[in-house]
Motif scaffolding. Structure first.
Motif, short mmCIF file in Angstrom:
data_model
loop_
_atom_site.label_atom_id
_atom_site.label_comp_id
_atom_site.label_asym_id
_atom_site.label_seq_id
_atom_site.Cartn_x
_atom_site.Cartn_y
_atom_site.Cartn_z
N ASN A 59 -11.12 -10.04 7.75
CA ASN A 59 -10.00 -10.75 8.35
C ASN A 59 -8.88 -9.79 8.73
OD1 ASN A 59 -10.73 -13.04 5.82
ND2 ASN A 59 -10.97 -13.52 8.00
N ALA A 60 -9.16 -8.49 8.68
CA ALA A 60 -8.11 -7.49 8.88
C ALA A 60 -8.53 -6.44 9.89
CB ALA A 60 -7.79 -6.81 7.54
N TYR A 61 -7.54 -5.79 10.45
CA TYR A 61 -7.81 -4.62 11.27
C TYR A 61 -6.73 -3.58 10.99
CZ TYR A 61 -4.61 -7.03 14.55
OH TYR A 61 -3.55 -7.70 15.13
N TYR A 62 -7.09 -2.31 11.25
CA TYR A 62 -6.24 -1.20 10.85
C TYR A 62 -6.02 -0.23 12.01
CZ TYR A 62 -7.48 -2.69 6.11
OH TYR A 62 -7.65 -3.43 4.96
N GLU A 63 -4.92 0.50 11.91
CA GLU A 63 -4.76 1.67 12.77
C GLU A 63 -5.90 2.62 12.43
OE1 GLU A 63 -2.98 2.71 15.25
OE2 GLU A 63 -3.98 4.65 15.15
N GLU A 64 -6.63 3.03 13.43
CA GLU A 64 -7.86 3.80 13.20
C GLU A 64 -7.61 5.03 12.36
OE1 GLU A 64 -10.73 2.56 14.20
OE2 GLU A 64 -11.89 4.22 13.36
N SER A 65 -6.55 5.74 12.62
CA SER A 65 -6.29 7.00 11.92
C SER A 65 -5.87 6.79 10.47
CB SER A 65 -5.22 7.80 12.65
OG SER A 65 -3.99 7.09 12.65
N LEU A 66 -5.55 5.55 10.11
CA LEU A 66 -5.08 5.27 8.75
C LEU A 66 -6.09 4.51 7.90
CD1 LEU A 66 -1.40 4.21 9.55
CD2 LEU A 66 -2.23 6.46 8.83
N LYS A 67 -7.25 4.24 8.48
CA LYS A 67 -8.29 3.53 7.73
C LYS A 67 -8.63 4.26 6.45
CE LYS A 67 -10.91 0.83 11.08
NZ LYS A 67 -12.19 0.69 11.80
N GLY A 68 -8.77 3.50 5.38
CA GLY A 68 -9.09 4.09 4.09
C GLY A 68 -7.87 4.42 3.27
N ARG A 69 -6.75 4.69 3.94
CA ARG A 69 -5.53 5.00 3.21
C ARG A 69 -4.79 3.73 2.80
NH1 ARG A 69 -2.70 10.05 6.36
NH2 ARG A 69 -4.55 11.38 6.55
N ASN B 275 -0.55 -8.70 1.05
CA ASN B 275 -0.30 -7.43 0.35
C ASN B 275 -0.85 -6.25 1.14
OD1 ASN B 275 0.90 -8.68 -1.86
ND2 ASN B 275 -1.05 -8.94 -2.90
N LEU B 276 -0.16 -5.14 1.02
CA LEU B 276 -0.64 -3.88 1.57
C LEU B 276 -0.71 -2.88 0.42
CD1 LEU B 276 -1.33 -2.27 4.21
CD2 LEU B 276 1.00 -1.35 4.03
N ARG B 277 -1.89 -2.41 0.17
CA ARG B 277 -2.07 -1.42 -0.89
C ARG B 277 -2.11 -0.03 -0.28
NH1 ARG B 277 -3.56 -0.95 -6.15
NH2 ARG B 277 -4.91 0.79 -6.75
N VAL B 278 -1.27 0.82 -0.80
CA VAL B 278 -1.27 2.22 -0.40
C VAL B 278 -2.21 2.94 -1.36
CG1 VAL B 278 0.15 4.25 0.07
CG2 VAL B 278 1.15 1.97 0.29
N ASN B 279 -3.33 3.41 -0.86
CA ASN B 279 -4.38 3.98 -1.70
C ASN B 279 -4.18 5.48 -1.88
OD1 ASN B 279 -5.79 1.45 -1.74
ND2 ASN B 279 -6.59 1.94 0.30
N LYS B 280 -4.07 5.90 -3.14
CA LYS B 280 -3.98 7.32 -3.46
C LYS B 280 -3.05 8.03 -2.46
CE LYS B 280 -8.54 7.40 -5.60
NZ LYS B 280 -9.90 7.98 -5.61
N ALA B 281 -1.82 7.68 -2.54
CA ALA B 281 -0.84 8.04 -1.51
C ALA B 281 -0.72 9.55 -1.32
CB ALA B 281 0.51 7.45 -1.86
N LEU B 282 -0.52 9.92 -0.07
CA LEU B 282 -0.19 11.28 0.29
C LEU B 282 1.31 11.36 0.57
CD1 LEU B 282 -3.09 11.93 2.83
CD2 LEU B 282 -2.98 12.66 0.44
N PRO B 283 1.91 12.52 0.47
CA PRO B 283 3.36 12.62 0.74
C PRO B 283 3.74 12.08 2.12
CG PRO B 283 2.61 14.61 -0.35
CD PRO B 283 1.37 13.80 -0.06
N GLU B 284 2.84 12.20 3.09
CA GLU B 284 3.16 11.70 4.44
C GLU B 284 3.18 10.18 4.52
OE1 GLU B 284 0.90 14.07 3.68
OE2 GLU B 284 -0.92 13.85 4.91
N ALA B 285 2.86 9.49 3.42
CA ALA B 285 3.00 8.03 3.38
C ALA B 285 4.45 7.62 3.13
CB ALA B 285 2.11 7.44 2.30
N THR B 286 5.32 8.58 2.89
CA THR B 286 6.74 8.28 2.71
C THR B 286 7.29 7.65 3.97
OG1 THR B 286 7.10 10.06 1.10
CG2 THR B 286 9.01 9.31 2.37
N ALA B 287 7.84 6.44 3.83
CA ALA B 287 8.33 5.70 4.99
C ALA B 287 8.98 4.41 4.51
CB ALA B 287 7.16 5.35 5.93
#
Length: 128
Positions: free
Chosen positions: A61-71, A84-96
């Motif tokens: 039921n969802a779709y993602y920005e292609e470059s962010l899939k899995g994150r 809900n949006l789960r940030v998976n194993k966050a990288l520093p560039e997820a800061t926003a």
């Protein structure tokens, strides 16, 4: 006027996961497509993912920005009053600052202008 509220932001360490929640002043999100966008420091607002119970793409039921899939993982609740949006194993560039947005109907839309309702945002800081 549909009101949205994001919660769950905060400071996490790189590699940790975090769940953001979007709730609505409406009785539920039925009849809406709910998306998450983010704005990193110095960058434009960026589409992350969207969810609708009326959308069915490859069994999802969802779709993602292609470059962010899995994150990220986007999930709707039952009853449909939270997305809900789960940030998976966050990288520093997820800061926003992460924003919840909603559009009426089942839409495949990744542009901010496609969504008429917005929350105030919740800040996520990922330290390295």
């Amino acid at each position: 006027q549909v009101q949205l509220k994001e919660t769950g932001g905060g400071l996490i360490q790189a590699g940790e996961s975090l769940t953001l929640s979007c709730t609505t002043s409406e009785r539920s999100f039925d009849g809406f497509t709910v998306a998450w966008f983010r704005r990193a420091p110095g960058k434009e607002r960026e589409f992350v993912a969207a969810f609708s119970t009326k959308i069915h793409l490859n069994g999802d039921n969802a779709y993602y920005e292609e470059s962010l899939k899995g994150r990220f993982t986007i999930v709707g609740s039952d009853p449909a009053d939270t997305v809900n949006l789960r940030v998976n194993k966050a990288l520093p560039e997820a800061t926003a600052v992460y924003y919840c947005a909603a559009a009426q109907g089942a839409v495949l839309a990744t542009r901010p202008k496609d969504y008429g309702y917005w929350g105030q945002g919740t800040r996520v800081n990922v330290s390295s």
